[in-house]
Design a protein around this motif. Sequence first.
Motif, PDB file in Angstrom:
ATOM      1  N   SER A   1      -2.922  -1.862 -16.079  1.00 18.19           N
ATOM      2  CA  SER A   1      -1.883  -2.747 -15.541  1.00 18.19           C
ATOM      3  C   SER A   1      -1.012  -2.030 -14.519  1.00 18.19           C
ATOM      4  CB  SER A   1      -0.980  -3.241 -16.669  1.00 18.19           C
ATOM      5  OG  SER A   1      -1.556  -4.364 -17.254  1.00 18.19           O
ATOM      6  N   SER A   2      -0.488  -2.790 -13.587  1.00 17.81           N
ATOM      7  CA  SER A   2       0.375  -2.299 -12.509  1.00 17.81           C
ATOM      8  C   SER A   2      -0.378  -1.501 -11.456  1.00 17.81           C
ATOM      9  CB  SER A   2       1.536  -1.447 -13.042  1.00 17.81           C
ATOM     10  OG  SER A   2       2.306  -2.184 -13.943  1.00 17.81           O
ATOM     11  N   SER A   3      -1.703  -1.726 -11.388  1.00 15.72           N
ATOM     12  CA  SER A   3      -2.494  -1.093 -10.324  1.00 15.72           C
ATOM     13  C   SER A   3      -2.800  -2.123  -9.240  1.00 15.72           C
ATOM     14  CB  SER A   3      -3.834  -0.595 -10.879  1.00 15.72           C
ATOM     15  OG  SER A   3      -3.641   0.311 -11.923  1.00 15.72           O
ATOM     16  N   ASP A   4      -2.948  -1.634  -8.024  1.00 18.60           N
ATOM     17  CA  ASP A   4      -3.280  -2.515  -6.902  1.00 18.60           C
ATOM     18  C   ASP A   4      -4.300  -1.839  -5.989  1.00 18.60           C
ATOM     19  OD1 ASP A   4      -0.648  -4.567  -6.725  1.00 18.60           O
ATOM     20  OD2 ASP A   4      -0.204  -2.576  -7.507  1.00 18.60           O
ATOM     21  N   TYR A   5      -5.234  -2.626  -5.502  1.00 21.53           N
ATOM     22  CA  TYR A   5      -6.035  -2.221  -4.340  1.00 21.53           C
ATOM     23  C   TYR A   5      -5.502  -2.980  -3.137  1.00 21.53           C
ATOM     24  CZ  TYR A   5      -9.861   0.063  -6.963  1.00 21.53           C
ATOM     25  OH  TYR A   5     -10.614   0.904  -7.744  1.00 21.53           O
ATOM     26  N   HIS A   6      -5.372  -2.272  -2.025  1.00 28.61           N
ATOM     27  CA  HIS A   6      -4.922  -2.876  -0.777  1.00 28.61           C
ATOM     28  C   HIS A   6      -5.996  -2.561   0.260  1.00 28.61           C
ATOM     29  CE1 HIS A   6      -0.721  -2.323  -2.509  1.00 28.61           C
ATOM     30  NE2 HIS A   6      -1.367  -1.325  -3.070  1.00 28.61           N
ATOM     31  N   LEU A   7      -6.629  -3.573   0.778  1.00 28.72           N
ATOM     32  CA  LEU A   7      -7.635  -3.357   1.811  1.00 28.72           C
ATOM     33  C   LEU A   7      -7.086  -3.905   3.121  1.00 28.72           C
ATOM     34  CD1 LEU A   7     -10.468  -2.365   2.529  1.00 28.72           C
ATOM     35  CD2 LEU A   7     -11.334  -4.636   1.959  1.00 28.72           C
ATOM     36  N   PHE A   8      -6.760  -3.002   4.035  1.00 30.03           N
ATOM     37  CA  PHE A   8      -6.103  -3.385   5.296  1.00 30.03           C
ATOM     38  C   PHE A   8      -6.869  -2.874   6.498  1.00 30.03           C
ATOM     39  CE2 PHE A   8      -2.003  -5.502   4.664  1.00 30.03           C
ATOM     40  CZ  PHE A   8      -2.032  -5.597   3.281  1.00 30.03           C
ATOM     41  N   LYS A   9      -6.715  -3.619   7.579  1.00 28.35           N
ATOM     42  CA  LYS A   9      -7.312  -3.174   8.832  1.00 28.35           C
ATOM     43  C   LYS A   9      -6.757  -1.804   9.180  1.00 28.35           C
ATOM     44  CE  LYS A   9      -8.188  -7.718  10.787  1.00 28.35           C
ATOM     45  NZ  LYS A   9      -7.651  -8.793  11.657  1.00 28.35           N
ATOM     46  N   HIS A  10      -7.611  -0.969   9.732  1.00 27.83           N
ATOM     47  CA  HIS A  10      -7.238   0.378  10.123  1.00 27.83           C
ATOM     48  C   HIS A  10      -6.029   0.317  11.056  1.00 27.83           C
ATOM     49  CE1 HIS A  10      -8.114   4.618  10.594  1.00 27.83           C
ATOM     50  NE2 HIS A  10      -7.783   4.483  11.850  1.00 27.83           N
ATOM     51  N   GLY A  11      -5.013   1.103  10.744  1.00 24.06           N
ATOM     52  CA  GLY A  11      -3.805   1.115  11.582  1.00 24.06           C
ATOM     53  C   GLY A  11      -2.682   0.245  11.043  1.00 24.06           C
ATOM     54  N   ILE A  12      -2.960  -0.559  10.013  1.00 18.37           N
ATOM     55  CA  ILE A  12      -1.913  -1.376   9.404  1.00 18.37           C
ATOM     56  C   ILE A  12      -1.643  -0.842   7.996  1.00 18.37           C
ATOM     57  CG2 ILE A  12      -1.204  -3.690   8.679  1.00 18.37           C
ATOM     58  CD1 ILE A  12      -3.117  -4.881  10.706  1.00 18.37           C
ATOM     59  N   LYS A  13      -0.419  -0.413   7.769  1.00 19.96           N
ATOM     60  CA  LYS A  13      -0.052   0.044   6.428  1.00 19.96           C
ATOM     61  C   LYS A  13       0.198  -1.162   5.533  1.00 19.96           C
ATOM     62  CE  LYS A  13       2.209   4.506   7.159  1.00 19.96           C
ATOM     63  NZ  LYS A  13       3.508   5.189   7.084  1.00 19.96           N
ATOM     64  N   PRO A  14      -0.188  -1.084   4.278  1.00 20.19           N
ATOM     65  CA  PRO A  14       0.044  -2.221   3.380  1.00 20.19           C
ATOM     66  C   PRO A  14       1.500  -2.305   2.945  1.00 20.19           C
ATOM     67  CG  PRO A  14      -1.131  -0.479   2.226  1.00 20.19           C
ATOM     68  CD  PRO A  14      -0.934  -0.006   3.629  1.00 20.19           C
ATOM     69  N   MET A  15       2.371  -2.446   3.905  1.00 24.68           N
ATOM     70  CA  MET A  15       3.815  -2.494   3.649  1.00 24.68           C
ATOM     71  C   MET A  15       4.430  -3.621   4.456  1.00 24.68           C
ATOM     72  SD  MET A  15       4.685   1.540   3.892  1.00 24.68           S
ATOM     73  CE  MET A  15       6.227   1.340   3.033  1.00 24.68           C
ATOM     74  N   TRP A  16       5.435  -4.271   3.855  1.00 21.31           N
ATOM     75  CA  TRP A  16       6.113  -5.382   4.541  1.00 21.31           C
ATOM     76  C   TRP A  16       6.665  -4.932   5.888  1.00 21.31           C
ATOM     77  CZ3 TRP A  16       9.337  -5.402  -0.510  1.00 21.31           C
ATOM     78  CH2 TRP A  16       8.579  -5.924  -1.556  1.00 21.31           C
ATOM     79  N   GLU A  17       7.116  -3.684   5.962  1.00 17.79           N
ATOM     80  CA  GLU A  17       7.831  -3.197   7.146  1.00 17.79           C
ATOM     81  C   GLU A  17       6.907  -2.840   8.311  1.00 17.79           C
ATOM     82  OE1 GLU A  17       7.918  -1.948   4.101  1.00 17.79           O
ATOM     83  OE2 GLU A  17       9.982  -1.696   3.382  1.00 17.79           O
TER      84      GLU A  17
END
Lengths: 181, 21
Positions: A63-79
Motif C-alpha cells: 500500500s501507498s506505492s505508485d508507478y508513474h509512467l511519463f513522457k521523457h522530460g516531464i516529471k510526475p509532479m503538479w509543478e
Amino acid sequence: VKCKQGEHQLQYSYCLWFSRRTPGNKASSSNYEQNIKIMGAFASVEQFWTLYSHIARPCDLTSSSDYHLFKHGIKPMWEDEANKKGGKWIVRLRKGLASRLWENLVLAMLGEQFMVGEEICGAVVSVRFAEDIISIWNRTASDNAINIRVRDTLQRVLNLPPNTIMEYKTHTDSLKDRSSF
Amino acid sequence: GTRIIYDRHFLLNMRNSPLSQ
C-alpha cells in the motif's frame, strides 16, 4: 534513451518512476521528490517490455506505492511546466483489478490511442489499502473537448462499465488541498 | 505530422519478441 536498430520506435520516449509514501505522512513537494525514483526509460516497444517484465505488477506492491509512467522530460509532479495547467482523470478500482487495467492503460498510451496530439503527459497507478486508483494526466485542464476525448478513450481501453464514476481533478486544485485524489 | 500508432494486440504480440527479453 534511443530506439535501437530492429526495434519498433514509440511516438515518445518515456520514464517509469516509482514512489512509496510512508502511510500517514502528508504529501509535500520536498519529501515527494525524495521518495520518487526512476526505474527505467525506454523509446521502443521492445525496451518497454524488457523493463515491464522485470518489475513487480501493481497487485504485488504494498500500500501507498505508485508507478508513474511519463513522457521523457516531464516529471510526475503538479509543478512541472507540462503539468501545471493540466489535470487528470481518476478512476477508483476495487482491489484485484489494477494490474490488468494498468497494463491496458499503458498500452493505449504507448500506442497513441488517445488521439489528442501532445496533450497526454503520463499515467499513474496508485496502490492503496482499500482500493487502487488509476489516473491519466493531460496538459490543458481548461480544454473541455480534449478532456472528454481522454475520458471516453480511458473508458474504452479500460473497458469500464458505463456507470463507472470518473473524476477530473486539476493540478491547481491538487496543489491547493495538497491531495492527489 | 504522422504519428506512430500501435494497437493493443500488436503490442502484446511484441512481448514475446527476442528483442523484448
